[in-house]
Design a protein around this motif. Structure first.
Motif, mmCIF file in Angstrom:
data_model
loop_
_atom_site.group_PDB
_atom_site.id
_atom_site.type_symbol
_atom_site.label_atom_id
_atom_site.label_comp_id
_atom_site.label_asym_id
_atom_site.label_seq_id
_atom_site.Cartn_x
_atom_site.Cartn_y
_atom_site.Cartn_z
ATOM 1 N N SER A 310 0.842 -1.189 0.000
ATOM 2 C CA SER A 310 0.000 0.000 0.000
ATOM 3 C C SER A 310 0.878 1.240 0.000
ATOM 4 C CB SER A 310 -0.923 -0.001 1.228
ATOM 5 O OG SER A 310 -0.155 0.031 2.422
ATOM 6 N N GLN A 311 0.239 2.387 -0.146
ATOM 7 C CA GLN A 311 0.959 3.651 -0.146
ATOM 8 C C GLN A 311 0.072 4.759 0.403
ATOM 9 O OE1 GLN A 311 4.287 4.632 -1.099
ATOM 10 N NE2 GLN A 311 3.437 6.306 0.078
ATOM 11 N N ARG A 387 9.473 3.790 -4.365
ATOM 12 C CA ARG A 387 10.121 4.363 -5.552
ATOM 13 C C ARG A 387 10.450 3.224 -6.517
ATOM 14 N NH1 ARG A 387 15.467 4.948 -6.222
ATOM 15 N NH2 ARG A 387 15.823 4.806 -3.965
ATOM 16 N N PRO A 388 9.791 3.186 -7.688
ATOM 17 C CA PRO A 388 10.027 2.083 -8.626
ATOM 18 C C PRO A 388 11.280 2.311 -9.468
ATOM 19 C CG PRO A 388 8.353 3.530 -9.501
ATOM 20 C CD PRO A 388 8.723 4.092 -8.160
ATOM 21 N N TRP A 389 11.900 1.211 -9.846
ATOM 22 C CA TRP A 389 12.997 1.284 -10.814
ATOM 23 C C TRP A 389 12.999 0.001 -11.630
ATOM 24 C CZ3 TRP A 389 17.036 -2.319 -10.225
ATOM 25 C CH2 TRP A 389 17.081 -2.963 -8.990
ATOM 26 N N TRP A 390 13.473 0.123 -12.834
ATOM 27 C CA TRP A 390 13.377 -0.970 -13.798
ATOM 28 C C TRP A 390 14.622 -1.844 -13.740
ATOM 29 C CZ3 TRP A 390 9.803 -3.397 -16.274
ATOM 30 C CH2 TRP A 390 10.121 -4.212 -17.355
ATOM 31 N N ASP A 414 12.093 0.318 -4.379
ATOM 32 C CA ASP A 414 12.823 0.697 -3.177
ATOM 33 C C ASP A 414 11.885 1.486 -2.272
ATOM 34 O OD1 ASP A 414 15.166 -0.487 -3.928
ATOM 35 O OD2 ASP A 414 16.037 1.329 -4.777
ATOM 36 N N LEU A 415 12.061 1.322 -0.979
ATOM 37 C CA LEU A 415 11.203 2.002 -0.013
ATOM 38 C C LEU A 415 11.992 3.130 0.632
ATOM 39 C CD1 LEU A 415 8.383 1.949 1.261
ATOM 40 C CD2 LEU A 415 9.318 0.529 3.083
ATOM 41 N N ASP A 416 11.631 4.358 0.299
ATOM 42 C CA ASP A 416 12.248 5.523 0.914
ATOM 43 C C ASP A 416 11.506 5.838 2.210
ATOM 44 O OD1 ASP A 416 13.974 5.702 -1.222
ATOM 45 O OD2 ASP A 416 12.756 7.163 -2.302
ATOM 46 N N ASN A 459 13.255 14.645 7.627
ATOM 47 C CA ASN A 459 14.057 14.480 6.418
ATOM 48 C C ASN A 459 13.216 14.606 5.152
ATOM 49 O OD1 ASN A 459 12.654 12.097 6.859
ATOM 50 N ND2 ASN A 459 14.374 10.754 6.408
ATOM 51 N N GLN A 460 11.953 15.025 5.294
ATOM 52 C CA GLN A 460 11.115 15.418 4.157
ATOM 53 C C GLN A 460 10.325 16.651 4.593
ATOM 54 O OE1 GLN A 460 8.029 12.722 2.755
ATOM 55 N NE2 GLN A 460 8.318 13.356 0.628
ATOM 56 N N SER A 461 11.003 17.767 4.635
ATOM 57 C CA SER A 461 10.414 18.974 5.222
ATOM 58 C C SER A 461 9.181 19.448 4.466
ATOM 59 C CB SER A 461 11.463 20.096 5.251
ATOM 60 O OG SER A 461 11.961 20.364 3.948
ATOM 61 N N SER A 462 9.082 19.122 3.176
ATOM 62 C CA SER A 462 7.920 19.562 2.398
ATOM 63 C C SER A 462 6.648 18.843 2.818
ATOM 64 C CB SER A 462 8.168 19.323 0.905
ATOM 65 O OG SER A 462 8.351 17.937 0.641
ATOM 66 N N ALA A 463 6.794 17.755 3.559
ATOM 67 C CA ALA A 463 5.631 16.942 3.927
ATOM 68 C C ALA A 463 5.194 17.167 5.368
ATOM 69 C CB ALA A 463 5.935 15.462 3.709
#
Length: 561
Positions: A310-311, A387-390, A414-416, A459-463
């Motif tokens: 989930s997200q 965060r997806p990556w191929w 990857d899970l940030d 570490n995510q000040s915008s949030a």
């Protein structure tokens, strides 16, 4: 990290270009199969195998916990009625889970599929893996497997189950015709102290186990990275060889939304969050969330999460400056499906119940000291973003002279991880206009000043937001009934509002003149530091000492005649 189903689409698209589709309809399945092998060497009349004497064991497995859900069946193009010894219908998963290898002499049971299987076991390392994938991913064969295993076809291809494939060889060992999968051959070799390997190494430890192995890890088994042409050890066969897997693309399912009703303060920056799960989360077709708040739409795009996870999705917005009830409409749009929910939100104004003006003749003979309440506190918050990556996986299609490379890769995630923490403190002191205060001791009837400081680090000040409201409660009211909403003096700093009953309009709170001697403890709830993981808050206290009262500072004497 978890894989999603996009590899299914790429693989099946490639297969449909290589093979005509009029023979087999696509089930949405993909084959996780590769193979190798090599020469057979020479045998004896009592230890022989003929190419084509082969089959495949089929087992339906639940993807979530790798549980075998049907009795395995054996498919073969042959009629192996001369099998004298076999080991029943046990899958590799069951052997690896501890099932014992048990020889049987009962009639060997098999099924001849209406459509002949392609060659499974190669003698030169060039069996047609693409044809094998196409065969076992076809609607016709999967429907037949469903019929013979008793599995409902629609449930089988619904995305919650996988088909485990294991190549089988029919061969003569020490003059006796036997049937084994690669795993059974390895286990039998151990029972015979290595005799099977010495007699039949090219079949049982090379061509049979290398007939199928995984391109990518699945069901707890790794992708095979070892030799594709040399005989394998029993340990490698049991752990990694002699298997292929058919996976099915999940059907689009309605996204699930976990959301909660909120209470906010007026004129406050807040964060509203929901948790999205279910449905597809293919990064090529990301989920989208829309929040309709007060007639304005806030869109959150590119919401990703691995299969089965989930997200959080959130929006930062400012509440209106008047009390009201609001409804936030949330729409989650995934590939081919949409889910909606509504959040009931209450906007409140805390600046509506300040204490009344204390007067000199106030009394409270029934006063009893109350305990400071346990208000809701939350000093840390944690949330994460997928965060997806191929992951590229290039496969050559064709022979040595004519062919092409195709990327059979898949999405990894990857899970940030993010966090926020609240630090807070408060202090009260005797009012600067108190003429008889001494340090942290004062007389009742005089005022106090207060400062509250709070800060959110992340570490995510915008949030996140900094704390935006602080409410103080007082012992004379039992820490309820009346309160003071402090004034924001800058980011994370608060003081009393100017008191209209103060002669000097100080930022003060007057203690009642009847307050008994002892500790005078003020309680402040610091709130509205918002994060995707909810509101950060602190329950603070500080104390002064009361000794005596304002009347003792007054001196009354008769006038001189």
């Amino acid at each position: 990290m978890k894989k999603v189903i996009r590899i299914t689409f790429i693989l099946l698209l490639t297969l449909s270009m290589l093979f005509p589709i009029n023979a087999f309809a696509d089930t949405g399945g993909s084959g996780n199969i590769d193979g190798g092998g090599g020469g057979m060497g020479s045998g004896t009349s009592t230890n022989t195998w003929s190419p084509g004497n082969e089959g495949v064991r089929i087992t339906v497995v639940r993807a979530s916990d790798h549980t075998v859900v049907t009795t395995p069946i054996d498919l073969t193009n042959k009629s192996p009625n001369n099998i004298k010894v076999h080991f029943g219908k046990t899958s590799k998963l069951q052997y690896n889970a501890g099932s014992a290898l048990t020889a049987m002499t009962s009639k060997y049971q098999y099924i001849n599929p209406p459509q002949a299987m392609p060659q499974i076991i190669s003698t030169n390392g060039s069996n047609n893996i693409e044809a094998i994938k196409k065969y076992f991913c076809s609607e016709y064969i999967v429907q037949m497997i469903a019929n013979h295993t008793g599995m409902d076809y629609d449930i089988l291809i619904g995305g919650e189950y996988k088909i485990l494939l294991e190549p089988i060889a029919y061969y003569k060992f020490e003059g006796v015709m036997i049937a084994t999968t690669a795993t059974e051959a390895a286990l039998y070799d151990e029972q015979t102290s290595g005799l099977l390997r010495r007699r039949m190494v090219s079949l049982t430890h090379k061509n049979l186990p290398l007939a199928m192995f995984l391109e990518v890890s699945d069901l707890g088994y790794p992708a095979w990275g070892g030799s594709r042409t040399s005989a394998a050890s029993n340990a490698d066969i049991k752990s990694s060889l002699g298997l292929g897997i058919v996976r099915f693309t999940e059907r689009p399912e309605e996204p699930q939304i976990d959301a909660y009703d909120y209470e906010y303060r007026v004129n406050t920056d807040v964060i509203t969050a929901i948790r999205v799960s279910g449905g597809q989360s293919d990064p090529d077709r990301p989920t989208r969330v829309s929040f309709n708040i007060g007639g304005r739409t806030y869109n959150v795009g590119n919401v990703y999460y691995p299969e089965g996870d989930s997200q959080l999705a959130w929006v930062k917005w400012k509440t209106p400056d008047t009390e009201q009830a609001m409804t936030i409409h949330v729409t989650v749009s995934g590939p081919g499906s949409t889910a909606k929910t509504a959040l009931n939100v209450k906007i409140v104004d805390l600046d509506k119940n300040p204490p009344p003006n204390p007067v000199a003749d106030d009394r409270n003979d029934s006063y009893r000291i109350a305990a400071v309440p346990n208000r809701a506190i939350k000093s840390t918050a944690n949330w994460s973003v997928w965060r997806p990556w191929w992951q590229e996986y290039w496969v050559w299609h064709g022979d040595d002279e004519d062919g092409y490379w195709c990327d059979h890769g898949w999405w990894e995630f990857d899970l940030d991880r993010y966090s926020a923490s609240l630090t807070a403190a408060m202090s009260i002191k005797c009012d600067s206009r108190n003429p008889t205060a001494s340090g942290r001791t004062m007389k009742s009837g005089y005022g106090i000043n207060q400062t509250v400081i709070g800060s959110v680090s992340s570490n995510q000040s915008s949030a996140v937001t900094q704390p935006q409201n602080a409410v103080s409660y007082f012992p004379e009211f039992g820490y309820e009934t009346y309160w003071r909403l402090l004034e924001r003096m800058g980011s994370g700093r608060f003081e009393f509002q100017r008191n209209p009953y103060s002669t000097y309009k100080n930022r003060t709170h007057f203690s009642p003149i009847w307050m008994p001697d002892g500790a005078y403890t003020v309680n402040t709830w610091l709130i509205d530091g918002w994060t995707p993981d909810g509101m950060l808050s602190a329950n603070l206290t500080d104390s002064l000492t009361i000794r005596g009262n304002l009347w003792s500072d007054w001196h009354v004497a008769p006038l001189n005649p």
